[in-house]
Design a protein around this motif. Structure first.
Motif, PDB file in Angstrom:
ATOM      1  N   VAL A 148       0.030   7.844  -7.410  1.00 45.50           N
ATOM      2  CA  VAL A 148      -0.548   6.517  -7.207  1.00 45.50           C
ATOM      3  C   VAL A 148      -0.463   5.687  -8.480  1.00 45.50           C
ATOM      4  O   VAL A 148      -0.029   4.524  -8.470  1.00 45.50           O
ATOM      5  N   ASN A 176       3.204   4.867  -9.337  1.00 44.33           N
ATOM      6  CA  ASN A 176       3.709   3.822  -8.455  1.00 44.33           C
ATOM      7  C   ASN A 176       3.191   2.453  -8.875  1.00 44.33           C
ATOM      8  O   ASN A 176       3.914   1.449  -8.840  1.00 44.33           O
ATOM      9  N   SER A 177       1.922   2.397  -9.308  1.00 45.72           N
ATOM     10  CA  SER A 177       1.344   1.123  -9.749  1.00 45.72           C
ATOM     11  C   SER A 177       1.959   0.642 -11.056  1.00 45.72           C
ATOM     12  O   SER A 177       2.160  -0.563 -11.248  1.00 45.72           O
ATOM     13  N   GLN A 198       1.286   1.016  -0.120  1.00 43.31           N
ATOM     14  CA  GLN A 198       1.940   2.312  -0.303  1.00 43.31           C
ATOM     15  C   GLN A 198       0.961   3.344  -0.853  1.00 43.31           C
ATOM     16  O   GLN A 198       0.934   4.493  -0.402  1.00 43.31           O
ATOM     17  N   ASN A 199       0.160   2.926  -1.850  1.00 44.36           N
ATOM     18  CA  ASN A 199      -0.811   3.846  -2.445  1.00 44.36           C
ATOM     19  C   ASN A 199      -1.843   4.317  -1.418  1.00 44.36           C
ATOM     20  O   ASN A 199      -2.179   5.510  -1.344  1.00 44.36           O
ATOM     21  N   ALA A 254      -7.310   9.584  -5.513  1.00 47.36           N
ATOM     22  CA  ALA A 254      -6.148   8.729  -5.269  1.00 47.36           C
ATOM     23  C   ALA A 254      -6.537   7.465  -4.519  1.00 47.36           C
ATOM     24  O   ALA A 254      -6.049   6.366  -4.817  1.00 47.36           O
ATOM     25  N   SER A 314      -1.282  13.804  -6.570  1.00 48.91           N
ATOM     26  CA  SER A 314      -1.543  12.636  -5.728  1.00 48.91           C
ATOM     27  C   SER A 314      -2.023  11.455  -6.568  1.00 48.91           C
ATOM     28  O   SER A 314      -1.541  10.331  -6.411  1.00 48.91           O
ATOM     29  N   SER A 315      -2.959  11.714  -7.483  1.00 46.41           N
ATOM     30  CA  SER A 315      -3.452  10.640  -8.347  1.00 46.41           C
ATOM     31  C   SER A 315      -2.352  10.122  -9.261  1.00 46.41           C
ATOM     32  O   SER A 315      -2.217   8.912  -9.475  1.00 46.41           O
ATOM     33  N   TRP A 366      -0.205   6.696   1.082  1.00 43.12           N
ATOM     34  CA  TRP A 366       0.033   8.029   0.532  1.00 43.12           C
ATOM     35  C   TRP A 366      -1.278   8.814   0.387  1.00 43.12           C
ATOM     36  O   TRP A 366      -1.350   9.991   0.729  1.00 43.12           O
ATOM     37  N   ALA A 367      -2.312   8.153  -0.141  1.00 48.03           N
ATOM     38  CA  ALA A 367      -3.586   8.845  -0.335  1.00 48.03           C
ATOM     39  C   ALA A 367      -4.162   9.316   0.996  1.00 48.03           C
ATOM     40  O   ALA A 367      -4.675  10.435   1.111  1.00 48.03           O
ATOM     41  N   ALA A 388      -6.039   3.459  -5.794  1.00 51.31           N
ATOM     42  CA  ALA A 388      -4.934   2.795  -5.103  1.00 51.31           C
ATOM     43  C   ALA A 388      -4.861   1.301  -5.408  1.00 51.31           C
ATOM     44  O   ALA A 388      -3.810   0.791  -5.796  1.00 51.31           O
TER      45      ALA A 388
END
Length: 789
Positions: free
Chosen positions: A780, A783-784, A743-744, A441, A776-777, A747-748, A445
């Motif tokens: 990310v 979200n991107s 954010q990424n 993750a 988790s990955s 979170w990671a 990111a």
């Protein structure tokens, strides 16, 4: 003619017309892994290779390749190492997120087939960056990923059914021989997962270790192998040091979760790659060239040369940049600018490769081919951007190796401690630690967010050459704008016509306009182009019976055009001292002043008939773009090399108070340097050759798509759409992108910080660690991908 036919699995026959007096058909095979003959054919290399001259005078090739088989950032380093070992390779840049490679090599010392072979020897696939090859490679990769996931998920369900009795049975309810039989069944069902589904992780780890690097596949593969070996030992020798517990259910579920996450990540990368494919698909494979005998011959677009005459039917894309010399039409340039509305193209107008002919069949004269066309330049910019590693990713690469070594030591330490506390759970805990600490993750990111933003901008017609420009743009506080060709339209605008009393024959205003526009269509001068467009906009009022048939057309450089009409009269269009007699010139000088605006004159048999006036016109969205930048707290400065009075007049139209006119390239550089010395981060928007030095100096630079090639080469981004409003969009998107990156990363970091203690305490089983890592990955990447909308 280019065509294809099945010639076995994954094999096609492709035929090219050769430029010989008699058409010669040359066949060759095009398998999925390109043959050396194709890779080293100079005509074919032009489609994905650019050439330059090195400092010592040797020729240097820069080839774009599409790479398959990459799964993490460490794969890029492995490929780069393999390429640098090839004699003749001068440099390589590989992007795992974009699945692209840029290789600089010397044709005198090696060939492209050797470069591709080196990538293949490293365990990866490489094909020229062409739409067809890339699409087929993506389809194969996607199909393999789906099959691997299916096998892992199907076997995991069967293994779970065999493991259920061990979980639900009470003490003594499950006979030892039956438990052993179920363990054997789980082992057999795990074999396909290990051999087929887990192969990408194990092979990726092996490639990394073989080159002395610790990639992100290493802890995953180590966890898979340790779990399988320990569970196999418990299955066949339950009284040995492996104990009696098996983890086949956790192993197969873990591999399934990882493959599901990797499949979605692969789809996200493919979505970015499709931006390039869409651009390349706009180019036709063949062109209808008009031969010396006026006969049409169908040839490969690679065989076109400047000066060729090409017939373009309705619905077909233009094969090269050029100018219409017969017919008028409308074109779809959405591939280049993002604008879906058709663009009027009268006779004499310029057309760009990749745009689609919507109106009528036309005849064009080729002016630029291959890498010189605007479409190929845009595609090259996209390739450059997709091959880059952003600064954030390069920073992550520096600490990825030490971090992974720390992970391995942490897992070994956890296994040592648990071998004392509870030996039966030592392997279980070590595997969980290896899985949960894999920094997938973190590695995704920044690159996933930046590439998603670049993809969104490309669809709008803004091409990033430097991905790091997005981060720098969020810190910009002042925008400098050039005037001519940037805030103003690249085409001059016709402002009016002044009639002259030069002949007894009466010509209406419409007749004068159409005769002038018809004669101007034979020239590529900016004033001629503007006059042609003005005549096309007045086409509905064209007088009946008017003729635009010209004979013996001549263009005198710096003077104007001369031609005979069907009645033998001599018409001239251009400078006043060229088109008319001395007396007429004297009278023309007494006509109303132009206030610095440009003009051209029309005369018949040296008698002045009319003067056509032109002026610069603001781009339609210039005022709105300037106001939007100001509303975001940014300073706007007009920095122009034009006369101060004209610059001030344009500044007044835009309500810009900071106007610097008459600025030489040196003065522009001094102005930017002073602003940067005061602590400001600045952006520059320009288009001309004189803007190249200041574009290179600015913290972030933009070049308009129609600008000079050297200006585009120095810019961080090219606004191919020529819409100034896209600068505002990019500024907003840059801020959103960096917010998503933060954010990424947050979170990671939170995921790893929270789950590592759980794994060390033995509260996180391997299957849950695998699920958490995959989720988790995916979070990310998902979200991107919001940025790509």
């Amino acid at each position: 003619m280019i065509g294809s036919a099945g010639a076995g699995a994954g094999l096609h026959k492709v035929y090219f017309n050769m430029p010989t007096p008699t058409e010669t058909v040359v066949p060759f095979s095009l398998p999925l892994a390109p043959a050396s003959g194709i890779l080293d054919d100079p005509a074919e290399q032009r489609r994905f290779t650019r050439y330059a001259v090195g400092a010592s005078g040797e020729r240097i090739a820069d080839s774009a390749l599409r790479i398959s088989g990459m799964h993490c950032a460490a794969c890029a380093a492995v490929i780069e190492q393999a390429l640098t070992r090839v004699d003749g390779v001068l440099g390589a840049q590989v992007s795992a997120a974009g699945e692209r490679a840029r290789v600089r090599w010397s044709p005198q010392r090696t060939c492209l087939a050797d470069v591709v072979a080196a990538i293949g020897a490293a365990g990866y696939g490489a094909t020229p960056d062409l739409a067809l090859d890339a699409r087929e490679a993506r389809q194969l990769e996607h199909r393999a990923a789906i099959w691997q996931l299916f096998v892992a998920a199907f076997c995991a369900m069967q293994v779970m059914m065999m493991s259920t009795p061990s979980y639900v049975a009470g003490p003594g309810e499950l006979a030892p021989d039956l438990r052993q039989l179920l363990n054997w069944g789980g082992w057999l069902l795990t074999l396909p997962v290990m051999v087929f589904s887990a192969a990408p992780f194990i092979s990726g780890a092996w490639r990394s270790l073989r080159r002395g690097r610790i990639g992100m596949d290493v802890p995953v593969a180590l966890g898979i192998l340790v779990t399988f070996v320990a569970s196999s030992g418990a299955t066949f020798a339950p009284d040995s040091l492996f104990g009696g517990e098996v983890y086949f259910d956790s192993l197969t579920m873990f591999v399934s979760f990882l493959l599901a996450g990797r499949l979605l990540e692969t789809r996200a990368r493919h979505r970015v790659a499709q931006v390039l494919e869409t651009a390349l698909s706009g180019m036709p494979d063949t062109a209808m060239r008009l031969g010396p005998d006026k006969q049409i011959e169908v040839v490969s677009v690679q065989r076109l040369a400047p000066g060729d005459l090409v017939r373009v039917p309705v619905g077909e894309p233009f094969p090269a940049d050029g100018r219409l010399i017969e017919g008028s039409t409308r074109t779809d340039e959405s591939l280049l600018s993002g604008e879906s509305l058709g663009v009027a193209k009268p006779c004499g107008a310029t057309v760009v490769a990749g745009s689609v002919n919507l109106g009528a069949p036309v005849l064009m004269c080729v002016e630029r081919v291959g890498a010189d066309t605007r479409l190929e330049a845009i595609v090259a910019l996209m390739r450059d951007a997709m091959s880059q590693r952003p600064a954030l990713a390069r920073s992550a690469d520096r600490w990825a190796g030490p971090f992974l070594w720390a992970v391995l030591l942490l897992a070994a330490g956890a296994a040592a401690v648990w071998s004392v506390v509870d030996p039966a759970r030592a392997v279980w805990v070590a595997v969980s630690v290896l899985i949960v600490t894999c920094p997938c993750a973190l590695s995704l990111a920044a690159p996933s967010a930046l590439l998603a933003a670049a993809s969104a901008l490309a669809r709008r017609g803004v091409l990033l050459q430097r991905l790091d420009a997005l981060e720098a743009l969020t810190e910009v506080r002042r925008f400098y704008f050039d005037k001519t060709g940037t805030l103003t339209d690249e085409h001059l605008q016709w402002t009016g016509m002044l009639r002259m009393d030069g002949t007894s024959e009466v010509f209406s205003n419409a007749e004068l306009m159409f005769r002038a526009a018809g004669l101007a269509a034979w020239s590529s001068h900016p004033l001629s182009k503007a006059l042609v467009l003005a005549g096309a906009s007045l086409d509905r009022g064209r007088p009946s019976g008017s003729s635009l048939d010209w004979h013996h057309v001549q263009e005198m450089a710096g003077q104007g055009l001369q031609a005979l009409d069907c009645e033998g009269r001599c018409w001239r269009l251009g400078r006043v001292d060229f088109v008319a007699t001395v007396d007429a010139v004297g009278g023309a000088l007494g006509s109303p002043a132009l206030d610095g605006r440009a003009s051209t004159w029309l005369a018949c048999d040296k008698h002045l008939l009319a003067r056509f006036d032109f002026d610069e016109a603001l781009r339609p969205d210039a005022r709105a773009a300037v106001e939007a930048l100001r509303a975001r707290g940014l300073e706007v400065v007009l920095l122009s090399g034009d006369r101060p009075q004209r610059a001030a007049r344009m500044g007044a139209l835009l309500a810009v108070t900071d106007v610097i006119g008459g600025a030489s390239p040196e003065r522009k550089l001094t102005e930017l340097a002073a602003a940067q010395a005061s602590g400001l981060r600045v952006a520059m928007v320009g288009d001309g050759i004189n803007d190249a030095p200041v574009l290179a100096r600015a913290d972030v630079s933009f070049a308009m798509g129609q600008g000079a090639l050297v200006a585009r080469a120095q810019a961080d981004a090219v606004v191919a759409s020529s819409r100034l409003g896209d600068l505002v969009l990019m500024h907003d998107l840059a801020r959103r992108t960096m917010r998503v990156v933060r954010q990424n990363l947050l979170w990671a970091a939170f995921y790893n910080g929270a789950c590592i203690p759980l794994a060390l305490l033995g509260w996180l089983p391997p299957w849950a660690a695998g699920l958490g890592m995959a989720c988790s990955s995916l979070l990310v990447v998902g979200n991107s991908l919001r940025l790509a909308r």
